[in-house]
Design a protein around this motif. Structure first.
Motif, PDB file in Angstrom:
ATOM      1  N   THR A  94      -6.318   0.837  -3.543  1.00 24.33           N
ATOM      2  CA  THR A  94      -6.028  -0.439  -4.245  1.00 24.33           C
ATOM      3  C   THR A  94      -5.033  -1.008  -3.554  1.00 24.33           C
ATOM      4  O   THR A  94      -4.457  -0.689  -2.629  1.00 24.33           O
ATOM      5  N   TYR A 127      -1.974  -1.259  -4.800  1.00 26.70           N
ATOM      6  CA  TYR A 127      -0.780  -0.466  -4.896  1.00 26.70           C
ATOM      7  C   TYR A 127      -0.903   0.586  -3.856  1.00 26.70           C
ATOM      8  O   TYR A 127       0.094   1.001  -3.331  1.00 26.70           O
ATOM      9  N   THR A 128      -1.951   1.156  -3.624  1.00 18.47           N
ATOM     10  CA  THR A 128      -1.948   2.099  -2.675  1.00 18.47           C
ATOM     11  C   THR A 128      -1.487   1.858  -1.337  1.00 18.47           C
ATOM     12  O   THR A 128      -1.152   2.459  -0.490  1.00 18.47           O
ATOM     13  N   PHE A 159       0.157  -0.754  -0.690  1.00 20.19           N
ATOM     14  CA  PHE A 159       1.703  -1.020  -0.645  1.00 20.19           C
ATOM     15  C   PHE A 159       2.475   0.251  -0.211  1.00 20.19           C
ATOM     16  O   PHE A 159       3.310   0.220   0.494  1.00 20.19           O
ATOM     17  N   ILE A 160       2.199   1.441  -0.925  1.00 17.55           N
ATOM     18  CA  ILE A 160       2.892   2.443  -0.892  1.00 17.55           C
ATOM     19  C   ILE A 160       2.634   3.210   0.596  1.00 17.55           C
ATOM     20  O   ILE A 160       3.658   3.548   1.350  1.00 17.55           O
TER      21      ILE A 160
END
Length: 55
Positions: free
Chosen positions: A30, A32-33, A35-36
């Motif tokens: 995703t 978010y993933t 971004f991490i």
């Protein structure tokens, strides 16, 4: 660069790539993933670059 510095970059790079592979393989990708993954690369490699390469 010294051989020890290159070895540090290689070891951390391989370890980081292995962890990223595990994240991508076992979880949904995703925003978010992603971004991490990018944030972890910045946290790991930018301080080392500033300390050892950009003198």
């Amino acid at each position: 660069m010294k051989t020890s510095v290159i070895l540090r970059f290689v070891i951390l790079g391989v370890l980081w790539l292995g962890l990223v592979y595990m994240i991508v393989r076992y979880s949904r990708v995703t925003l978010y993933t992603a971004f991490i993954i990018v944030a972890s690369a910045i946290i790991i490699f930018v301080p080392m670059y500033k300390k050892y390469v950009k003198k």
